[in-house]
Design a protein around this motif. Structure first.
Motif, PDB file in Angstrom:
ATOM      1  N   ILE A  72       7.744  -4.882 -30.779  1.00 30.34           N
ATOM      2  CA  ILE A  72       8.905  -4.764 -29.891  1.00 30.34           C
ATOM      3  C   ILE A  72       8.718  -5.627 -28.649  1.00 30.34           C
ATOM      4  CG2 ILE A  72      10.268  -3.183 -28.476  1.00 30.34           C
ATOM      5  CD1 ILE A  72       9.643  -0.980 -30.488  1.00 30.34           C
ATOM      6  N   SER A  73       7.540  -5.565 -28.042  1.00 33.38           N
ATOM      7  CA  SER A  73       7.309  -6.376 -26.838  1.00 33.38           C
ATOM      8  C   SER A  73       7.346  -7.858 -27.161  1.00 33.38           C
ATOM      9  CB  SER A  73       5.969  -6.001 -26.204  1.00 33.38           C
ATOM     10  OG  SER A  73       4.883  -6.347 -27.045  1.00 33.38           O
ATOM     11  N   PHE A  74       6.913  -8.248 -28.386  1.00 31.20           N
ATOM     12  CA  PHE A  74       6.972  -9.653 -28.764  1.00 31.20           C
ATOM     13  C   PHE A  74       8.417 -10.131 -28.817  1.00 31.20           C
ATOM     14  CE2 PHE A  74       7.366 -13.121 -31.798  1.00 31.20           C
ATOM     15  CZ  PHE A  74       6.385 -13.996 -31.354  1.00 31.20           C
ATOM     16  N   VAL A  75       9.288  -9.354 -29.467  1.00 28.26           N
ATOM     17  CA  VAL A  75      10.701  -9.728 -29.560  1.00 28.26           C
ATOM     18  C   VAL A  75      11.328  -9.746 -28.169  1.00 28.26           C
ATOM     19  CG1 VAL A  75      12.959  -9.027 -30.447  1.00 28.26           C
ATOM     20  CG2 VAL A  75      10.945  -8.895 -31.914  1.00 28.26           C
ATOM     21  N   GLN A  76      10.962  -8.780 -27.318  1.00 30.85           N
ATOM     22  CA  GLN A  76      11.463  -8.773 -25.951  1.00 30.85           C
ATOM     23  C   GLN A  76      11.153 -10.086 -25.248  1.00 30.85           C
ATOM     24  OE1 GLN A  76       9.908  -4.571 -24.709  1.00 30.85           O
ATOM     25  NE2 GLN A  76      11.325  -5.249 -23.135  1.00 30.85           N
ATOM     26  N   LYS A  77       9.891 -10.502 -25.331  1.00 25.49           N
ATOM     27  CA  LYS A  77       9.454 -11.667 -24.563  1.00 25.49           C
ATOM     28  C   LYS A  77       9.946 -12.969 -25.166  1.00 25.49           C
ATOM     29  CE  LYS A  77       5.419 -13.626 -22.254  1.00 25.49           C
ATOM     30  NZ  LYS A  77       6.098 -13.596 -20.955  1.00 25.49           N
ATOM     31  N   VAL A  78       9.901 -13.098 -26.486  1.00 29.15           N
ATOM     32  CA  VAL A  78      10.236 -14.375 -27.097  1.00 29.15           C
ATOM     33  C   VAL A  78      11.741 -14.642 -27.063  1.00 29.15           C
ATOM     34  CG1 VAL A  78      10.579 -13.701 -29.524  1.00 29.15           C
ATOM     35  CG2 VAL A  78       9.525 -15.912 -28.986  1.00 29.15           C
ATOM     36  N   ASP A  79      12.553 -13.550 -27.099  1.00 32.15           N
ATOM     37  CA  ASP A  79      14.001 -13.717 -27.102  1.00 32.15           C
ATOM     38  C   ASP A  79      14.646 -13.290 -25.795  1.00 32.15           C
ATOM     39  OD1 ASP A  79      14.232 -14.765 -29.673  1.00 32.15           O
ATOM     40  OD2 ASP A  79      14.232 -12.796 -30.598  1.00 32.15           O
ATOM     41  N   HIS A  80      13.829 -12.939 -24.795  1.00 33.41           N
ATOM     42  CA  HIS A  80      14.323 -12.567 -23.466  1.00 33.41           C
ATOM     43  C   HIS A  80      15.306 -11.398 -23.554  1.00 33.41           C
ATOM     44  CE1 HIS A  80      12.443 -16.282 -22.160  1.00 33.41           C
ATOM     45  NE2 HIS A  80      13.130 -16.925 -23.075  1.00 33.41           N
ATOM     46  N   LEU A  81      14.870 -10.314 -24.174  1.00 31.74           N
ATOM     47  CA  LEU A  81      15.711  -9.146 -24.383  1.00 31.74           C
ATOM     48  C   LEU A  81      15.166  -7.946 -23.608  1.00 31.74           C
ATOM     49  CD1 LEU A  81      16.171  -9.333 -28.271  1.00 31.74           C
ATOM     50  CD2 LEU A  81      17.626 -10.336 -26.518  1.00 31.74           C
ATOM     51  N   THR A  82      16.039  -6.955 -23.401  1.00 30.73           N
ATOM     52  CA  THR A  82      15.576  -5.686 -22.878  1.00 30.73           C
ATOM     53  C   THR A  82      14.892  -4.918 -24.005  1.00 30.73           C
ATOM     54  OG1 THR A  82      17.607  -4.512 -23.455  1.00 30.73           O
ATOM     55  CG2 THR A  82      17.542  -5.602 -21.295  1.00 30.73           C
ATOM     56  N   PHE A  83      14.223  -3.823 -23.650  1.00 32.63           N
ATOM     57  CA  PHE A  83      13.550  -3.018 -24.673  1.00 32.63           C
ATOM     58  C   PHE A  83      14.557  -2.534 -25.711  1.00 32.63           C
ATOM     59  CE2 PHE A  83      12.194   1.083 -26.371  1.00 32.63           C
ATOM     60  CZ  PHE A  83      10.917   0.801 -26.810  1.00 32.63           C
ATOM     61  N   ALA A  84      15.682  -1.989 -25.256  1.00 31.32           N
ATOM     62  CA  ALA A  84      16.686  -1.460 -26.185  1.00 31.32           C
ATOM     63  C   ALA A  84      17.251  -2.558 -27.084  1.00 31.32           C
ATOM     64  CB  ALA A  84      17.809  -0.783 -25.408  1.00 31.32           C
ATOM     65  N   GLU A  85      17.510  -3.736 -26.496  1.00 30.49           N
ATOM     66  CA  GLU A  85      18.047  -4.838 -27.299  1.00 30.49           C
ATOM     67  C   GLU A  85      17.046  -5.281 -28.362  1.00 30.49           C
ATOM     68  OE1 GLU A  85      21.019  -7.040 -24.073  1.00 30.49           O
ATOM     69  OE2 GLU A  85      18.914  -7.600 -24.179  1.00 30.49           O
ATOM     70  N   ALA A  86      15.758  -5.285 -27.999  1.00 26.17           N
ATOM     71  CA  ALA A  86      14.732  -5.674 -28.977  1.00 26.17           C
ATOM     72  C   ALA A  86      14.675  -4.677 -30.127  1.00 26.17           C
ATOM     73  CB  ALA A  86      13.372  -5.792 -28.291  1.00 26.17           C
ATOM     74  N   VAL A  87      14.734  -3.379 -29.806  1.00 25.44           N
ATOM     75  CA  VAL A  87      14.724  -2.359 -30.859  1.00 25.44           C
ATOM     76  C   VAL A  87      15.950  -2.515 -31.755  1.00 25.44           C
ATOM     77  CG1 VAL A  87      14.848   0.121 -31.321  1.00 25.44           C
ATOM     78  CG2 VAL A  87      13.384  -0.730 -29.485  1.00 25.44           C
ATOM     79  N   GLU A  88      17.106  -2.753 -31.140  1.00 23.06           N
ATOM     80  CA  GLU A  88      18.336  -2.906 -31.916  1.00 23.06           C
ATOM     81  C   GLU A  88      18.280  -4.136 -32.823  1.00 23.06           C
ATOM     82  OE1 GLU A  88      21.036  -2.858 -28.653  1.00 23.06           O
ATOM     83  OE2 GLU A  88      21.386  -0.703 -28.776  1.00 23.06           O
ATOM     84  N   ARG A  89      17.690  -5.201 -32.301  1.00 20.73           N
ATOM     85  CA  ARG A  89      17.600  -6.417 -33.114  1.00 20.73           C
ATOM     86  C   ARG A  89      16.675  -6.202 -34.317  1.00 20.73           C
ATOM     87  NH1 ARG A  89      17.450 -12.603 -30.969  1.00 20.73           N
ATOM     88  NH2 ARG A  89      17.625 -13.577 -32.990  1.00 20.73           N
ATOM     89  N   LEU A  90      15.556  -5.535 -34.094  1.00 22.82           N
ATOM     90  CA  LEU A  90      14.649  -5.245 -35.203  1.00 22.82           C
ATOM     91  C   LEU A  90      15.301  -4.289 -36.199  1.00 22.82           C
ATOM     92  CD1 LEU A  90      11.311  -4.848 -33.210  1.00 22.82           C
ATOM     93  CD2 LEU A  90      11.824  -6.631 -34.890  1.00 22.82           C
ATOM     94  N   ALA A  91      16.078  -3.332 -35.682  1.00 28.39           N
ATOM     95  CA  ALA A  91      16.777  -2.399 -36.574  1.00 28.39           C
ATOM     96  C   ALA A  91      17.782  -3.148 -37.445  1.00 28.39           C
ATOM     97  CB  ALA A  91      17.476  -1.320 -35.746  1.00 28.39           C
TER      98      ALA A  91
END
Length: 650
Positions: A72-91
């Motif tokens: 989750i933190s990787f997606v947050q940092k690499v795509d410049h997302l919030t925590f919730a947005e990263a979780v939603e994107r992975l979902a």
């Protein structure tokens, strides 16, 4: 307003998401020992890979920039997302519907963060444009343009090409009907806002979808087709948006990345149709910039995918340029950045000046393949381009050309090639080899004098960011910035503690029942290590070690936040021991020796403390015989424990 994502759903997303698959969309990885992979860090520029992941643990850490975490933190940092947005994107990747604390689950659209909404709008827009190109009578001129370049409907579908209708509000109406807001259309660059309301950003143009490395459409490139187009510019691109940053995007990379990683080769062309022509001709590593010059950000992206690493055989990047003055200027800009690669750079220019698309029309696929195969080294092209500016018929021209080309020869990284190129340049100029050699030597001295001090400074700066201790073992600035004192790895005791914590985090399966109970946090000399062990002890109470990713996450949750970075580092750092080839685990003897070493040091320290207190009591003004007896008993027990460890009875 919707509530927070259900905690259980977050845990499920983390458990089901493959960290390796997510990271591989941005970084080409290679083996780094049992259960470990490494590659060039996507968060800072480097020539030797320091970015490590352990897929089984679900953790990543870069020893260069000291960043680390989970998927989750990787997606947050690499795509410049919030925590919730990263979780939603992975979902979304998992096809999983999330629940929220306000009850039930949000609809698909309501469940998307802003970035995901913008990506969905672009996906719908791409489908809309492609349908218009294939079916709209008014798109015939755009189809004729493609047919004239030997592109057919199957190619249109493969590359996702489209046509923007002439009406001016067709896309706006279509996206509104799909539930997208005016604000989203404007922010995403799909529409503009005028005095009469929203209007389509692109009209009457042939469109190419510009996709990010994961294959998501983030913008469009539009070519002028009609003579009465009020905008004279041949090409228009999406303006800068939260999704689209032209300096960090390469057209065709989503299609080319797998082959680039496999072949460790990239071909950089100048236009969208050139990328299409190359791919259709079998050169599937072709990419192009989007309305901007090829620059340092593009280099960073390709280096990560190509594994352009100093300790590997050189990768290969080939630039194709038009044969005109503009093409030569672009080639020289690329040559100026050549030092940013460890790969070998080449230039492919067709003698008649044709670009890959024109070449495919004239000579078919073999002609495009031959263009790439016949590419010449970048510095050779730079030499010839530089010499062409001078009149070699005059002595003055030859002298000036020799002086101009000497820095290029002096800059060749492979010193063994310099004598040969010196002789070749002398032949091109028609002068004695010694004359060119003297100029090359002088240019080399000037470069060293001007760049040496700065190079030494940069060397120190670069080393400070590697996360590796320097020769005297001083901690890096990133380590020193932590709130807890940095464990001093020069101390062999601290080093043993560190290795034991690595075992506890990475290989909990090797621990016997109750093994952790023989230690307390006080057994560790480093404060940060005591905090990590506290997290291990608390997390071990749950008994859930089936999933390494869940285990490391549980330890991170239980430990103080000040050591979360240290935990992610320890979860991926390699151990200085061989793993059992059958189990992939460290030997039980190695683990027991670590436990014994930490216990021995702790017991020895407690013995010294007790003896020190007894000496103080002996000299106290008011004796305390009860305390002395307690200390004597404690010392006997400590000595017995030390003896058992030495005898191998622990």
């Amino acid at each position: 307003m919707a509530g927070r994502i259900n905690t259980d759903d977050i845990a499920t997303v983390k458990a089901r998401s493959s960290l390796e698959d997510v990271v591989r969309e941005h970084v080409t990885l290679r083996n780094a020992g049992p259960g470990a992979l490494k590659g060039l860090c996507p968060f800072h520029d480097e020539k030797t890979p320091s970015f490590n992941i352990r897929p089984g643990v679900g953790a990543w850490h870069c020893f260069g920039c000291d960043e680390g975490g989970d998927v989750i933190s990787f997606v947050q940092k690499v795509d410049h997302l919030t925590f919730a947005e990263a979780v939603e994107r992975l979902a979304q990747r998992l096809g999983m519907e999330l629940r929220y604390e306000d009850g039930g689950s949000r609809s698909r659209d309501e469940g998307l963060g802003r970035r995901s909404r913008l990506l969905e709008a672009h996906r719908v827009a791409e489908e809309f444009y492609t349908e218009r190109l294939l079916a709209d009578k008014l798109a015939r001129q755009a189809r004729d343009f493609l047919r004239a370049r030997d592109f057919n409907s199957s190619h249109v579908k493969h590359f996702g090409l489209g046509f923007a209708p002439r009406g001016g509000e067709d896309l706006v109406g279509h996206l509104r009907a799909k539930g997208f807001t005016d604000e989203e259309l404007v922010i995403g660059g799909l529409a503009g806002r005028g005095s009469r309301g929203l209007y389509d950003r692109f009209r009457s143009r042939l469109l190419w979808p510009i996709r990010d490395i994961t294959g998501s459409t983030i913008g469009f490139g539009a070519r002028r087709i009609f003579d009465d187009d009020k905008i004279e510019a041949k090409y228009l691109n999406t303006s800068e948006t939260p999704l689209y940053k032209k300096s960090t995007v390469l057209y065709g990379l989503d299609l080319a990345k797998k082959r680039i990683a496999q072949d460790r080769q990239a071909v950089v062309v100048e236009g969208y149709t050139d990328v299409m022509a190359c791919h259709l001709a079998g050169v599937e590593t072709a990419v192009a910039t989007c309305g901007t010059a090829f620059g340092s950000e593009h280099i960073k992206i390709l280096r990560r995918i190509m594994r352009d690493e100093a300790d590997l055989a050189p990768a290969k990047v080939i630039f194709t340029f038009d044969g005109d003055a503009a093409g030569q200027k672009a080639a020289m800009r690329a040559f100026a950045d050549d030092a940013k690669w460890t790969s070998q750079s080449f230039v492919a220019v067709e003698k008649s000046g044709k670009d890959p698309c024109e070449l495919r029309q004239a000579g078919g696929d073999p002609a495009v393949q031959a263009l790439i195969e016949d590419a010449v080294p970048m510095f050779e092209f730079a030499v010839r381009t530089t010499i062409s500016r001078f009149d070699l018929a005059t002595a003055e021209g030859r002298v000036r050309a020799s002086g101009a080309v000497a820095p290029i020869v002096a800059s060749i990284r492979d010193r063994s090639l310099r004598p040969e190129y010196t002789r070749e340049v002398a032949g091109m100029l028609g002068v004695e080899v010694e004359q060119v050699a003297a100029e090359v030597a002088r240019a080399g001295r000037i470069t060293l004098d001007q760049g040496g001090a700065q190079g030494r400074l940069n060397g120190r700066s670069a080393r400070a960011g590697t996360g590796v201790e320097d020769e005297v073992g001083e901690p890096t600035p990133a380590e020193a910035a932590r709130t807890m004192p940095v464990p001093d790895r020069r101390d062999p005791v601290v080093l043993a503690e560190r290795q034991l914590l690595q075992v506890l985090l990475q290989f909990p399966a090797v621990l016997r029942p109750g093994a952790i109970d023989v230690l307390s946090a006080d057994a560790f000399s480093a404060e940060a290590h005591r905090a990590v062990f506290d997290g291990v002890r608390i997390a071990s109470g749950s008994g859930d070690r089936a999933s390494l990713g869940t285990w490391v996450s549980a330890v991170t949750e239980a430990a103080p936040s000040a050591v979360s970075g240290l935990i992610s580092e320890l979860a991926v750092a390699s151990l200085p021991t061989r793993m059992d080839p059958m189990t992939g685990l460290p030997s039980s003897r190695y683990v027991e020796e670590l436990f014994d070493r930490v216990r021995t040091v702790s017991l020895t320290r407690r013995v010294a403390d007790a003896m020190s207190e007894m000496r103080r009591l002996d000299h106290a003004q008011e004796p305390d015989p009860d305390r002395s007896r307690v200390l004597a008993t404690e010392l006997q027990e400590l000595q017995r424990q030390l003896a058992r460890i030495k005898e191998g009875m622990s």
